[in-house]
Design a protein around this motif. Structure first.
Motif, PDB file in Angstrom:
ATOM      1  N   ALA A  69       7.488   0.813  -1.414  1.00  0.00           N
ATOM      2  CA  ALA A  69       8.346   0.594  -0.242  1.00  0.00           C
ATOM      3  C   ALA A  69       8.069  -0.768   0.387  1.00  0.00           C
ATOM      4  N   ILE A  70       6.790  -1.143   0.487  1.00  0.00           N
ATOM      5  CA  ILE A  70       6.432  -2.449   1.052  1.00  0.00           C
ATOM      6  C   ILE A  70       6.975  -3.570   0.170  1.00  0.00           C
ATOM      7  N   ILE A  71       6.799  -3.424  -1.154  1.00  0.00           N
ATOM      8  CA  ILE A  71       7.296  -4.433  -2.089  1.00  0.00           C
ATOM      9  C   ILE A  71       8.805  -4.596  -1.950  1.00  0.00           C
ATOM     10  N   GLY A 115       3.038  -3.783 -11.850  1.00  0.00           N
ATOM     11  CA  GLY A 115       1.663  -3.301 -11.821  1.00  0.00           C
ATOM     12  C   GLY A 115       1.527  -1.987 -11.079  1.00  0.00           C
ATOM     13  N   VAL A 116       2.265  -1.821  -9.989  1.00  0.00           N
ATOM     14  CA  VAL A 116       2.200  -0.571  -9.226  1.00  0.00           C
ATOM     15  C   VAL A 116       2.818   0.574 -10.034  1.00  0.00           C
ATOM     16  N   SER A 121       1.919   5.544 -13.234  1.00  0.00           N
ATOM     17  CA  SER A 121       1.910   6.295 -14.492  1.00  0.00           C
ATOM     18  C   SER A 121       0.506   6.785 -14.819  1.00  0.00           C
ATOM     19  N   LEU A 122      -0.503   5.979 -14.514  1.00  0.00           N
ATOM     20  CA  LEU A 122      -1.886   6.413 -14.718  1.00  0.00           C
ATOM     21  C   LEU A 122      -2.242   7.558 -13.774  1.00  0.00           C
ATOM     22  N   ASP A 123      -1.729   7.494 -12.545  1.00  0.00           N
ATOM     23  CA  ASP A 123      -1.950   8.564 -11.579  1.00  0.00           C
ATOM     24  C   ASP A 123      -1.382   9.881 -12.099  1.00  0.00           C
ATOM     25  N   ARG A 124      -0.155   9.847 -12.620  1.00  0.00           N
ATOM     26  CA  ARG A 124       0.458  11.075 -13.145  1.00  0.00           C
ATOM     27  C   ARG A 124      -0.253  11.549 -14.414  1.00  0.00           C
ATOM     28  N   LEU A 149      -5.181  -5.290  -6.810  1.00  0.00           N
ATOM     29  CA  LEU A 149      -5.324  -5.923  -8.118  1.00  0.00           C
ATOM     30  C   LEU A 149      -3.958  -6.334  -8.669  1.00  0.00           C
ATOM     31  N   ALA A 150      -2.955  -5.474  -8.481  1.00  0.00           N
ATOM     32  CA  ALA A 150      -1.592  -5.819  -8.919  1.00  0.00           C
ATOM     33  C   ALA A 150      -1.070  -7.030  -8.161  1.00  0.00           C
ATOM     34  N   LEU A 151      -1.382  -7.103  -6.859  1.00  0.00           N
ATOM     35  CA  LEU A 151      -0.965  -8.253  -6.050  1.00  0.00           C
ATOM     36  C   LEU A 151      -1.652  -9.530  -6.524  1.00  0.00           C
ATOM     37  N   ALA A 152      -2.961  -9.456  -6.769  1.00  0.00           N
ATOM     38  CA  ALA A 152      -3.699 -10.633  -7.225  1.00  0.00           C
ATOM     39  C   ALA A 152      -3.209 -11.085  -8.597  1.00  0.00           C
TER      40      ALA A 152
END
Length: 320
Positions: A69-71, A115-116, A121-124, A149-152
């Motif tokens: 949502a922020i993205i 990245g998010v 997908s890893l969370d699921r 990490l995705a942002l960086a």
């Protein structure tokens, strides 16, 4: 008449054309973009508000939805207000630095969203394939770390592209045949060879999208095998519903992104206004659809939104 600048020591602003060849229809064309932006802004803001207020949603999966949502809010706000200014007010001028900052935000947060989605997908995968270890493997703190990490990664990958483009001398005029600072259109105004920037952007996009999509495909393939092996039909259906919204968002993001990117790089003799419209819709439609998909498909968010709207309606009724 000003002479085109051959260096960036005193750069002139760029001029956005909007939709090439359809300038007379800009007011009408702006209507769907205005509606999608308002819907995206309100929908994503509502998701952020619900997750922040409901402590039961302070879990990794909902943190990832919050990140999306922020993205989406940053993504659309970086592009659409200026686009509507071009359509409504003929405010076509955009400063040299502002143009490249807008470009940086578009590319960076596209990479961040990829990245998010990988993290989701890893969370699921962990939630369905190793449910007993979920609370120890994925904590709220780790979810936030994955988002950072995705942002960086996104910012780090796109900074060299910005450097490659800003160091080019722009001397072929300053009219960008687009409704935002699309980097292929801007680089086409350079009087030096823009190929290094093109090659870098294509390599980074292919690497990021290829790597992320490969891991996402592996995760959901494993999830599907695990779900189909469940003995209960109800358990299988529940697990598939849990992943359905994520898969839909992933397909919209990657299919739309690849279509938009490759149409800009390889136009295939398409009319310029078709290329621009495809790119514009990609920047506005997915951010509008994401909160709608999660609001409809994720029960906890849907119930949270309904509770919040009910509270607001009750508050307005008591004040009346």
């Amino acid at each position: 008449m000003s002479t085109p600048n051959r260096s960036n020591s005193n750069p002139q602003p760029f001029l956005l054309t909007g939709i090439p060849g359809l300038q007379a229809l800009h007011v009408w064309i702006s209507i769907p973009f205005c509606i999608t932006y308002i819907t995206a802004f309100l929908g994503n803001s509502l998701v952020l508000l619900v997750v922040s207020l409901d402590r039961s949603l302070h879990e990794p999966m909902y943190y990832f939805i919050t990140m999306l949502a922020i993205i989406d809010l940053i993504f659309t706000t970086a592009v659409v207000p200026k686009m509507l200014g071009v359509f409504w007010l003929d405010s076509r001028e955009i400063g040299f630095k502002a143009c490249f900052i807008q470009m940086f935000f578009i590319h960076t947060f596209t990479a961040v969203e990829s990245g998010v989605l990988l993290a989701m997908s890893l969370d699921r995968y962990v939630a369905i394939c190793s449910p007993l270890r979920y609370s120890t493997i994925l904590t709220g703190c780790r979810a936030i770390q994955m988002g950072l990490l995705a942002l960086a990664r996104g910012a780090g990958a796109m900074t060299p592209l910005l450097w490659l483009l800003t160091r080019l001398p722009y001397c072929r005029g300053r009219v960008v045949p687009h409704s935002y600072c699309e980097h292929m259109a801007v680089a086409g105004l350079a009087c030096a060879d823009p190929a290094p920037g093109h090659h870098y952007s294509l390599a980074v996009a292919t690497l990021l999208v290829g790597t992320d999509s490969a891991f996402i495909t592996f995760s959901y393939s494993t999830i599907l095998r695990a779900v189909l092996s469940l003995p209960s039909h109800e358990d299988r259906l529940k697990a598939l519903k849990t992943c359905g919204s994520h898969v839909f968002v992933i397909l919209i993001f990657y299919i739309g992104g690849l279509l938009s990117m490759y149409l800009q790089m390889f136009p295939f003799n398409l009319a310029p206004h078709v290329q621009v419209l495809v790119a514009d819709f990609y920047l506005t439609v997915p951010p509008m659809l994401n909160p709608i998909i999660y609001g409809m498909k994720v029960k906890q968010i849907r119930e949270g939104i309904l509770r919040l709207l009910g509270q607001l309606a009750g508050l307005r009724g008591s004040q009346a």
